[in-house]
Write a protein that holds these residues in place. Structure first.
Motif, PDB file in Angstrom:
ATOM      1  N   VAL A 199      53.508  55.272  25.169  1.00 34.55           N
ATOM      2  CA  VAL A 199      52.443  54.279  25.045  1.00 34.55           C
ATOM      3  C   VAL A 199      51.762  54.184  26.423  1.00 34.55           C
ATOM      4  O   VAL A 199      52.438  53.947  27.446  1.00 34.55           O
ATOM      5  N   VAL A 200      50.451  54.393  26.445  1.00 31.57           N
ATOM      6  CA  VAL A 200      49.704  54.417  27.713  1.00 31.57           C
ATOM      7  C   VAL A 200      48.750  53.225  27.748  1.00 31.57           C
ATOM      8  O   VAL A 200      47.956  53.020  26.809  1.00 31.57           O
ATOM      9  N   PHE A 201      48.820  52.443  28.818  1.00 27.74           N
ATOM     10  CA  PHE A 201      47.906  51.329  29.063  1.00 27.74           C
ATOM     11  C   PHE A 201      46.910  51.755  30.166  1.00 27.74           C
ATOM     12  O   PHE A 201      47.321  52.329  31.193  1.00 27.74           O
ATOM     13  N   ARG A 202      45.613  51.474  29.953  1.00 25.56           N
ATOM     14  CA  ARG A 202      44.575  51.881  30.899  1.00 25.56           C
ATOM     15  C   ARG A 202      43.847  50.639  31.448  1.00 25.56           C
ATOM     16  O   ARG A 202      43.497  49.727  30.678  1.00 25.56           O
ATOM     17  N   TYR A 203      43.644  50.684  32.762  1.00 28.42           N
ATOM     18  CA  TYR A 203      42.868  49.648  33.473  1.00 28.42           C
ATOM     19  C   TYR A 203      41.774  50.347  34.315  1.00 28.42           C
ATOM     20  O   TYR A 203      41.998  51.453  34.836  1.00 28.42           O
ATOM     21  N   ARG A 204      40.669  49.646  34.435  1.00 26.84           N
ATOM     22  CA  ARG A 204      39.559  50.207  35.246  1.00 26.84           C
ATOM     23  C   ARG A 204      39.309  49.283  36.449  1.00 26.84           C
ATOM     24  O   ARG A 204      39.168  48.070  36.286  1.00 26.84           O
ATOM     25  N   TYR A 205      39.244  49.919  37.630  1.00 26.72           N
ATOM     26  CA  TYR A 205      38.868  49.235  38.862  1.00 26.72           C
ATOM     27  C   TYR A 205      37.416  49.623  39.169  1.00 26.72           C
ATOM     28  O   TYR A 205      37.094  50.827  39.201  1.00 26.72           O
ATOM     29  N   THR A 206      36.549  48.636  39.380  1.00 24.85           N
ATOM     30  CA  THR A 206      35.133  48.896  39.714  1.00 24.85           C
ATOM     31  C   THR A 206      34.780  48.114  40.992  1.00 24.85           C
ATOM     32  O   THR A 206      34.980  46.884  41.039  1.00 24.85           O
ATOM     33  N   ASP A 207      34.276  48.884  42.014  1.00 21.74           N
ATOM     34  CA  ASP A 207      33.923  48.195  43.268  1.00 21.74           C
ATOM     35  C   ASP A 207      32.500  47.666  43.185  1.00 21.74           C
ATOM     36  O   ASP A 207      31.781  47.878  42.191  1.00 21.74           O
ATOM     37  N   CYS A 208      32.052  47.020  44.274  1.00 24.77           N
ATOM     38  CA  CYS A 208      30.741  46.371  44.280  1.00 24.77           C
ATOM     39  C   CYS A 208      29.598  47.366  44.261  1.00 24.77           C
ATOM     40  O   CYS A 208      28.449  47.009  43.961  1.00 24.77           O
ATOM     41  N   ALA A 209      29.895  48.633  44.558  1.00 31.57           N
ATOM     42  CA  ALA A 209      28.871  49.667  44.522  1.00 31.57           C
ATOM     43  C   ALA A 209      28.783  50.306  43.156  1.00 31.57           C
ATOM     44  O   ALA A 209      27.983  51.216  42.931  1.00 31.57           O
ATOM     45  N   GLY A 210      29.628  49.858  42.243  1.00 35.38           N
ATOM     46  CA  GLY A 210      29.621  50.430  40.898  1.00 35.38           C
ATOM     47  C   GLY A 210      30.529  51.622  40.735  1.00 35.38           C
ATOM     48  O   GLY A 210      30.547  52.263  39.663  1.00 35.38           O
ATOM     49  N   ASN A 211      31.251  51.949  41.767  1.00 31.65           N
ATOM     50  CA  ASN A 211      32.212  53.052  41.638  1.00 31.65           C
ATOM     51  C   ASN A 211      33.436  52.537  40.855  1.00 31.65           C
ATOM     52  O   ASN A 211      33.904  51.423  41.085  1.00 31.65           O
ATOM     53  N   ASP A 212      33.933  53.366  39.939  1.00 33.00           N
ATOM     54  CA  ASP A 212      35.117  52.919  39.150  1.00 33.00           C
ATOM     55  C   ASP A 212      36.191  53.992  39.142  1.00 33.00           C
ATOM     56  O   ASP A 212      35.929  55.171  39.426  1.00 33.00           O
ATOM     57  N   SER A 213      37.344  53.505  38.798  1.00 36.49           N
ATOM     58  CA  SER A 213      38.511  54.409  38.712  1.00 36.49           C
ATOM     59  C   SER A 213      39.467  53.830  37.666  1.00 36.49           C
ATOM     60  O   SER A 213      39.658  52.600  37.568  1.00 36.49           O
TER      61      SER A 213
END
Length: 342
Positions: free
Chosen positions: A45-59
């Motif tokens: 089972v895989v859980f995914r989270y997204r990190y987005t900085d103030c410049a709009g870059n995400d990971s």
């Protein structure tokens, strides 16, 4: 990553808040979770989270739970000992759980080796855990308790060995405490103890149940020969003892049809006749049955002579003394014997 045994152990993880190079906090956003579960409950089972900085870059950051079920130990089969078929009931099923959830047991094909109230009756159930099939069974071992024969041994009294037949109408019906009929040996043991045509004949039947419990029941014929019925003594009246001819003593039969021949006594005939010609002449006989019992029989002649009439005297005339001679005596028989003159 984390390895767990059960799907219920998978909980959404908390993703950490991070900071960028400027010290700004970046809070992760939950995207989704995907599960890939195999029939044997392995998978992930895989859980995914997204990190987005103030410049709009995400990971995207992932957290993976690996499912690896623990080894499953099947529930042991169960058995119980009962005495009667009526005690065979649908068993209470065991509680089997996997990862906290109850496992359903499905009725399978039951088996039975029951015969005459003995044997096994097995209830079979199947179930599945982690993609593997298992079975659970509950077996009743049926072994009857020992039984007893309520009917007392039988007996009767008969006259003849030929009457000592198998007592089929007297054999009891025997059941155990479960009401199951107990069979007996169709060919009974026969014990014959006869001495001088009397004694016993014993029929013994052995009742044996399916568990091997065994008890005997017997029927005894007591053979007792009735006493003989002897003819009435014979009598006759005669005038002379020499008329007492030996009689014919009848051959008789006993209660079983055997001939019994009379035997003359050694002193036959017994003479008891006085000088006057009166008295008795007795013939004695003995009947002896096969038990050795004796029965006397006799024939008695009563001797009663006829009235006696003396012969008249005789005379004759002669002329000379020389003509006198001793006379010729007459012949005078009595009962066939000439009377002597003296």
């Amino acid at each position: 990553n984390n390895t767990v045994a059960c799907l219920v152990d998978v909980v959404r993880p908390a993703a950490d808040t991070i900071t960028d190079v400027c010290g700004n906090s970046i809070i992760p956003e939950f995207v989704d979770s995907t599960a890939s579960i195999n029939p044997d409950n392995t998978g992930s089972v895989v859980f995914r989270y997204r990190y987005t900085d103030c410049a709009g870059n995400d990971s995207v950051w992932t957290y993976t739970f690996t499912l690896n079920p623990e080894g499953f130990t099947p529930t042991a089969n169960d058995t119980t000992l009962v005495h009667c078929l009526s005690e065979i009931l649908t068993p209470t099923l065991p509680t089997i759980t996997n990862c906290g959830a109850a496992v359903t047991l499905i009725p399978g094909t039951n088996t039975s080796t029951l015969s005459n109230g003995c044997g096994d009756s097995t209830f079979v159930y199947t179930y599945q855990v982690n993609g593997s099939n298992y079975s659970w069974s509950y077996t009743y071992h049926v072994v009857p308790q020992d039984f007893s024969i309520a009917t007392a041994n039988g007996h009767d009294t008969i006259s003849c060995l030929a009457d000592a037949v198998e007592p089929t109408s007297f054999i009891p019906v025997v059941t155990n405490n479960c009401g199951v009929s107990i069979p007996y040996n169709n060919v009974p043991a026969i014990d014959t103890n006869i001495t001088n045509c009397e004694g016993t004949v014993v029929y013994t039947y052995t009742f044996t149940d399916c568990a091997g419990h065994s008890h005997d029941w017997s029927f005894t014929h007591h053979i007792q020969l009735p006493e003989l019925t002897i003819p009435a003594n014979g009598t006759a009246t005669i005038t002379c003892a020499n008329e007492a001819l030996e009689p014919t003593a009848a051959t008789i039969t006993d209660a079983c049809g055997r001939n019994v021949i009379p035997v003359a006594d050694d002193d036959n005939p017994a003479m008891n006749v006085g000088t006057n010609g009166h008295g008795t002449v007795t013939y004695n006989y003995t009947y002896t049955d096969c038990t050795g019992r004796t029965y006397p029989w006799q024939f008695v002649y009563t001797v009663t002579p006829n009235a006696f009439s003396p012969i008249a005297n005789a005379d004759t005339n002669v002329h000379c003394a020389t003509d006198i001679f001793t006379p010729v005596t007459p012949v005078f028989p009595v009962c066939g014997n000439d009377i002597a003159f003296t």
